[in-house]
Design an enzyme around this catalytic site. Sequence first.
Site, PDB file in Angstrom:
ATOM      1  N   GLU A   1      14.879  -3.928  18.159  1.00 41.54           N
ATOM      2  CA  GLU A   1      14.464  -4.972  17.228  1.00 41.54           C
ATOM      3  C   GLU A   1      13.776  -4.382  16.008  1.00 41.54           C
ATOM      4  OE1 GLU A   1      11.852  -9.122  17.110  1.00 41.54           O
ATOM      5  OE2 GLU A   1      11.442  -7.646  18.656  1.00 41.54           O
TER       6      GLU A   1
ATOM      7  N   GLN B   1      15.527 -15.500  21.797  1.00 41.77           N
ATOM      8  CA  GLN B   1      14.549 -14.573  22.383  1.00 41.77           C
ATOM      9  C   GLN B   1      13.293 -15.328  22.791  1.00 41.77           C
ATOM     10  OE1 GLN B   1      12.885 -11.740  19.625  1.00 41.77           O
ATOM     11  NE2 GLN B   1      12.296 -10.314  21.232  1.00 41.77           N
TER      12      GLN B   1
END
Length: 393
Positions: free
Chosen positions: A244, A126
């Site tokens: 997330e 990420q």
Amino acid sequence: MDLDFTPEQQAFRADIRAWVAANLPEDIAHKVHNGLRQSRDDMQRWARILGSKGWLGYGWPKEFGGPGWDAIQRHLFEEECALAGAPRIVPFGPVMVAPVIMAFGSPEQQKKFLPGIASGDVWWSQGYSEPGSGSDLASVKTRAIREGDKYIVNGQKTWTTLGQYGEWIFCLVRTTTEGKPQTGISFLLIDMKSPGVTVRPIVLMDGEAEVNEVFFDNVEVPIENLVGQENQGWTYAKYLLAHERTNIADVNRAKRELERLKRIAAAEGVYDDPRFRDQIALLEVDIVALEMMVLRVLSAQAGGKKALDVAGLLKIRGSEIQQRYTELLMLAGGPFSLPFIEDAMEAGWQGDYVGAAHCAPLAANYLNTRKTTIYGGSNEVQRNIVAQTILGV
């Protein structure tokens, strides 16, 4: 609101439990149950086992190769895996970028990227945070300038978890400086083997290099790796962050670590201390309350009702609970909560040191979880969001 599982759901749980017991490697489960260091091979080996069953993307709909489970089935799967000692699924591919590609990606992107994520063969990272751009993601400065059929990317990302293993990275990049900061961000998929990509590990207090800096120096990215529309990346980023923050709560891991805490407290002779046992009881109450919050959301979804937007609240409570149980584990181990020294752990010398091998990883676990209230949007920022979206203040 019905928080009891139906007979069909209990049968589903039993099937998952049996499959995990038969397929989870014992050496990996031993490491997880005892807080020992997991290698890249450990994490990816389990991911590939799940991938071969079609369960690495356990939250995916059938149309994209997932099992098509509902929210309660997904919860039961997560719980059984955690309690059995399975490694936590590295979320960046199957839990984070895959839903974005499904929702906003082109059919060509879905065909190209989703199979490698589903099988566990491709490791994703990420690229959100930057120096000076953590909780305020709208201030990202990494630039992507379009030149013909490609973007030229320059900039830096930081705190890239497990980026040293990454093969692809999804990044927020700035494609224009006009208008509001949020309107100039795009969502790019970048091959980390591209010339100009440099990964530099950051050694943390626990001695590990779990996070990294990633530098982009005139990196060429094909235009077809842009997800959705240019300058609309902020919308996709918010969609991803909801996944997330819910994932960070991880109530099932907390339940497993609670049992580990009880084992270590008993082994170290502090479980009979009423004051220490009170702290364990308070922690257990908070874990049950967190689980009830998760089940309330699942019940609403199962009943076709709109679930509360509690991703931020789950993140706050989940991350604080993680810090609490690692603190209590340290207190239970006392002076035998040794720093995590990888070479010594591999040699096994702590096992001969006053019988406190189970205490060896505790300091590293404690130090590592100091970050949980910061990443995924700091808890201070999340409290403001919760106040606005749920409390209406």
